[in-house]
Enzyme design. Structure first.
Site, short mmCIF file in Angstrom:
data_model
loop_
_atom_site.label_atom_id
_atom_site.label_comp_id
_atom_site.label_asym_id
_atom_site.label_seq_id
_atom_site.Cartn_x
_atom_site.Cartn_y
_atom_site.Cartn_z
N THR A 76 -20.97 -35.73 -18.69
CA THR A 76 -19.86 -34.91 -18.20
C THR A 76 -19.96 -33.50 -18.73
OG1 THR A 76 -18.42 -36.84 -18.01
CG2 THR A 76 -17.35 -34.71 -18.13
N SER A 212 -27.30 -39.07 -19.84
CA SER A 212 -26.34 -39.65 -20.76
C SER A 212 -27.01 -40.76 -21.56
CB SER A 212 -25.14 -40.22 -20.00
OG SER A 212 -24.22 -40.82 -20.88
N GLY A 213 -26.75 -40.79 -22.89
CA GLY A 213 -27.39 -41.78 -23.75
C GLY A 213 -26.83 -43.17 -23.59
N HIS A 214 -25.51 -43.31 -23.43
CA HIS A 214 -24.92 -44.64 -23.45
C HIS A 214 -25.19 -45.43 -22.18
CE1 HIS A 214 -21.19 -44.48 -20.90
NE2 HIS A 214 -21.39 -43.18 -21.02
N THR A 250 -22.34 -28.43 -34.68
CA THR A 250 -23.35 -29.21 -35.39
C THR A 250 -23.80 -30.38 -34.53
OG1 THR A 250 -22.36 -28.62 -37.51
CG2 THR A 250 -23.83 -30.52 -37.49
N CYS A 341 -8.89 -49.13 -10.63
CA CYS A 341 -7.81 -49.99 -10.16
C CYS A 341 -6.59 -49.16 -9.82
CB CYS A 341 -7.43 -51.02 -11.22
SG CYS A 341 -8.73 -52.23 -11.53
#
Length: 745
Positions: A76, A212-214, A250, A341
C-alpha cells in the site's frame, strides 16, 4: 482447536505464515543484529550490510539490474508513493483537468483506484479516473487502452490478480502502452507475482512495481518498491534521509532480514522450499478434484491459461460465499470470499467486472495456496475437503444418489433467510410431510433439496400475499420437485381449494383474511392441538414495524382492521413470523410490535381523533422514496444490549453458572463439520439450536426465560443477533461468547 482438527490454511493470497527460516532471521536480527543501518560503528555497519545484501537479492529475483529498490512498509505504501510521484510529475508538466486520464484495471485491488482518487483530489489535478474494462477471462481490454491511453498520464495494471489469479501479459501490454503513449507513467502491482511467475523488470519500461513481504512468507509490515531509472520520484515519507533519501525512517531491519531469508530460498537452484511451477499446477488439479467431490456442480471463475496456479476461484450453484465459508471454517479449512462482507449478500467487484453471472459473483470462493506448499500439505488439504462430501449430503446441501440421511434439524419449523427475505418450511418427521410458506427464488433450490433429500411429501407451497417487490418461488419449487399435478387445484396463494385447514403431522394450518398490505393477503395460523403457536403474517406486521400500503392493492383502513383482527385472535406472546426482516430480528410478538411501534399502540387502543393513519402513510411513502425495495415501515433500534463473555473468562464463567445452557447457533452443516464441545475449555453439554431453528425452539419450549444461556457461533456475530432476539422476548440471562469459536481455536 483440538489435535484431531488441525487448521488447513488455504488463504495465502490474503497473507501467508512466516517461513521458519524467515522467523529465525527476524528473531536473530532483533536480538543479535539489532544495529541501526545509519550508525557508523561496527554494529551499524553489520546492519547496513544485511540491508544491502537483501536489496541485491531483490534485484536478482525481479530482474532489476538498474533502477532503485526502496524498502517500504508494504504494497500500500509502495502504491501511494508511485501514484504521488507520477501525479506530481504530471502536475509539473501542466497535465491537469478533466481531459487528463488516470487509468487503472477494473479488477485492481481497491488500494489502487482509491489512491488514485485520493491523491487526484489532494494534489488538485482534477483529472478523470477511469477503469479499464476486462473480458470474461479477466484480461484487460486492449481496444479500450488503445482508444484512451493518449490522454492518460498514468496507467495502473496488475501482474496477477489477488482474487482470481488472472495474470496479464506484461510484454504485450508494454508493446501496446509504449506504442500509443511512450511517456505515460506505468505502475504494475506485483504483489501476487513474486514466486509464482517469472519477472524481468529491467527489460521492461515499467516505472513502478510494488511488492509485499507478507504475501510471500515474510512478516507483515515489510515490502519494497521498484522504481525505474529516470522515472519521477517523490519521497512519500520525509525525515532523516534513509534509503538514500528515498524513504525516511529507520529501516525495519528484522523484516528486511526475514525478506533476505525468503529471497535466499527463492534463489536456490536446488533444495528450495519453493516448488517448481509444474508442481504447483499439479497441486491445483488435486485441490480442484477434491472440491468437485464435495460440489459436483462447481464452476471455476478463472482458469488456465489465464491464471497463476496458486489461486482457485470458484462458485457453486445454489450457494452463497458465506454458506461455503461457514462450512469450511467449521471444518478447520480457511478460505475467503475475496470480497468484503456487508449487511447484504456480498458480491465480488472483480467477477462483476468480468461480466460473470450474479450467482457466481455472490457465491465466489477464493482458495489460495502458497508456492512453498508441500505434497503432504496438499494431500492433507484434499482429505479435509473431501471429508465434507458426507456432510453436505447429510444436510441436503447437495443431492446425490446416496440414501438420504435424516438431518436432526430438518424437523419442526425452519426459518430460512436471504438478505431481508424470509421463507419457512414446516416439517413433520413422523408423517414425512412438509409445507412451505412464503418461498423466495434465491432459496428455492435449498428448499427443494431439503424436501427431496429427506424424502418428504410436499403438502402445499403457500404465500401470505402476492409479493410486489419479489417473485414467489412456488412454481419453481413445485417444478424442482416434479409435483405439478398434485398442486394444480389451488388458489392464487397456493392454498388447496375446498380445504379450510391443512394438516402436517400434529400441526394444523388455517388462514385468516388480513388485507391491507395487499388486497388478497392472509395470515396463516400454526396450531397444535387447540393452541396457536405462531402466525405467518406476511407483511402485515414486521419485526419492528408494519407493512406498507402504497403498493398495488394496499389499503390503510383494511390494514388497520386486519391488525385489530389479529390482535383479537392471538395472545400477546404468540410468535409473529413475517416475510421480511429488515433489522435482523427474525420474529416478533404482538406485545413487542406495540412496544416498538407507537402508531400500533394508538390503533389498538382505539384512541379517538388519532392521526395514526396519516402518520403511518406519510412514513411509508417516505420509506418508499428512500428505498424502493423495502416492503414495510421498520423502526431500527440500536439499543438492544447483551452481556459479552471474553474467551479468557469462559472457563470461570461456566464453573460459576451450574445451570448454564450452552447453545450452538451455527447451522447444522457447520455443527456436523466441527463440534462446539471440542472448543470449550471444560467438558460441557451443548444444545444445538441453529438460528434457522430459533423460532422452533421457542414454539417447542426448549428455552426457559430465567435460565442462563451462553450463545456461541463461529465469530460471535450470529450469536450476538440471537442474544438480542431473545433479550427482546424477555430472556433475562443471555450471554454472548465474544469472537465465537474462532478465538477458542
Amino acid at each position: 482447536m483440538s489435535s484431531q482438527q488441525r487448521e488447513i490454511y488455504l488463504d495465502n493470497n490474503a497473507t501467508t505464515p512466516v517461513l521458519p527460516v524467515a522467523a529465525q532471521a527476524a528473531m536473530h536480527t532483533m536480538q543479535r543484529g539489532f544495529g541501526n543501518p545509519s550508525s557508523s560503528h561496527a554494529t551499524g555497519i553489520k546492519a547496513k550490510a544485511e540491508l544491502e545484501s537483501t536489496r541485491a537479492l531483490a534485484r536478482q529475483l525481479i530482474g532489476a539490474s538498474t533502477g532503485d529498490i526502496v524498502f517500504t512498509s508494504g504494497a500500500t505504501e509502495g502504491i501511494q508513493t508511485s501514484i504521488v510521484s507520477a501525479l506530481m510529475a504530471a502536475r509539473e508538466r501542466g497535465l491537469t483537468g478533466a481531459k487528463t486520464l488516470l487509468l487503472y484495471g477494473a479488477t485492481e485491488h481497491k488500494a489502487v483506484p482509491e489512491s488514485l482518487k485520493h491523491w487526484n483530489k489532494v494534489l488538485q489535478l482534477d483529472a478523470t479516473v477511469m477503469a479499464i474494462p476486462v473480458n470474461q477471462h479477466g484480461v484487460l481490454d486492449y481496444d479500450f487502452i488503445r482508444a484512451n491511453l493518449a490522454s492518460a498520464v498514468m496507467i495502473c495494471t496488475m501482474a496477477a490478480n489477488n482474487e482470481t489469479g488472472v495474470k496479464q501479459d506484461l510484454a504485450a501490454l508494454e508493446q501496446l502502452i509504449r506504442s500509443v503513449n511512450p511517456t505515460v507513467y506505468w505502475m504494475v502491482d506485483c504483489v501476487q507475482a513474486l514466486g509464482k511467475m517469472a519477472l524481468n523488470i529491467a527489460q521492461t519500461s515499467i516505472d513502478y512495481a510494488p511488492f509485499s513481504g507478507h504475501k510471500l512468507y515474510a512478516p507483515k509490515g515489510i515490502g519494497f518498491l521498484y522504481v525505474r531509472r529516470g522515472a519521477p520520484y517523490q519521497p512519500f515519507i520525509a525525515g532523516g534521509g534513509q534509503e538514500s533519501g528515498l524513504r525516511s525512517g529507520t529501516e525495519n531491519l528484522p523484516g528486511i532480514a526475514a525478506l533476505h531469508a525468503v529471497f535466499s530460498e527463492l534463489a536456490k537452484k536446488q533444495g528450495s522450499v519453493f516448488q517448481a511451477e509444474a508442481v504447483l499446477w499439479q497441486y491445483r488439479l488435486q485441490l480442484i478434484s477434491a472440491l468437485k467431490q464435495v460440489f459436483p456442480a462447481l464452476e471455476l471463475n478463472s482458469s488456465e491459461p489465464y491464471v497463476v496456479p496458486t489461486t482457485i476461484n470458484f462458485s457453486v450453484p445454489g450457494f452463497y460465499s458465506k454458506d461455503i465459508m461457514d462450512l469450511f471454517d467449521a471444518a478447520g479449512i480457511r478460505v475467503s470470499s475475496g470480497s468484503a462482507c456487508s449487511s447484504k449478500v456480498p458480491s465480488s467487484f472483480v467477477l462483476d467486472a468480468m461480466g460473470l453471472e450474479p450467482w457466481r459473483s455472490q457465491g465466489a470462493i477464493r482458495l489460495s495456496f502458497g508456492p512453498a506448499m508441500t505434497q503432504a500439505e496438499c494431500v492433507q488439504a484434499c482429505n479435509a475437503i473431501t471429508a465434507l462430501a458426507e456432510i453436505v449430503c447429510k444436510h441436503c446441501l447437495v443431492l446425490t444418489d446416496a440414501t438420504p440421511t435424516l438431518e436432526i434439524h430438518a424437523r419442526g419449523l425452519l426459518q430460512l433467510k436471504h438478505e431481508a427475505l424470509c421463507s419457512y418450511v414446516l416439517i413433520c418427521p413422523d408423517s414425512r410431510d412438509a409445507v412451505v410458506i412464503d418461498p423466495v427464488l434465491p432459496l428455492a433450490g435449498r428448499i427443494a433439496n431439503i424436501i427431496q433429500g429427506q424424502g418428504l411429501t410436499l403438502k402445499a407451497v403457500l404465500d401470505t400475499h402476492l409479493h410486489r417487490d419479489h417473485l414467489s418461488a412456488r412454481r419453481e419449487i413445485i417444478a424442482l420437485i416434479g409435483e405439478h399435478e398434485s398442486h394444480q387445484d389451488c388458489d392464487v396463494l397456493g392454498w388447496p381449494k375446498q380445504q379450510p385447514e391443512l394438516l402436517c403431522g400434529p400441526y394444523r394450518l388455517t388462514k385468516l383474511a388480513t388485507p391491507g398490505h395487499t388486497a388478497e393477503a392472509v395470515t396463516i395460523l400454526l396450531r397444535k392441538e387447540q393452541q396457536i403457536y405462531a402466525a405467518f403474517a406476511g407483511d402485515l406486521i414486521l419485526p419492528g414495524g408494519v407493512g406498507r400500503t402504497d403498493l398495488p392493492g394496499g389499503d390503510m383502513s383494511a390494514l388497520a382492521d386486519s391488525i385489530c383482527l389479529l390482535a383479537a385472535t392471538l395472545k400477546d406472546n404468540t410468535l409473529v413470523l413475517s416475510s421480511h426482516d429488515y433489522a435482523q430480528r427474525f420474529f416478533t410478538t404482538l406485545a413487542l410490535a406495540v412496544q416498538e411501534q407507537p402508531l400500533l399502540h394508538a390503533l389498538l387502543q382505539n384512541e379517538p381523533d388519532s392521526d395514526w393513519q396519516q402518520q403511518l402513510q406519510q412514513q411509508a411513502v417516505l420509506l418508499q422514496q428512500q428505498n424502493q425495495h423495502l416492503c414495510g415501515l421498520v423502526e431500527v433500534s440500536l439499543s438492544d444490549a447483551t452481556d459479552v463473555i471474553a474467551p479468557e473468562h469462559l472457563a470461570g464463567f461456566m464453573q460459576q453458572h451450574g445451570t448454564l445452557q450452552v447453545i450452538d447457533v451455527r447451522e447444522p452443516h457447520e455443527q456436523s463439520a466441527g463440534a462446539l464441545a471440542q472448543h470449550l475449555p471444560v467438558p460441557y453439554p451443548v444444545t444445538e439450536i441453529p438460528l434457522s431453528k430459533l423460532a422452533d425452539a421457542l414454539i417447542s419450549g426448549k428455552l426457559e426465560q430465567q435460565q442462563p444461556l451462553l450463545l456461541v457461533c463461529r465469530s460471535g456475530n450470529r450469536s450476538l443477533v440471537a442474544c438480542k432476539v431473545l433479550g427482546r422476548l424477555g430472556f433475562t440471562q443471555v450471554y454472548n461468547l465474544k469472537g465465537g469459536t474462532a478465538l477458542l481455536c
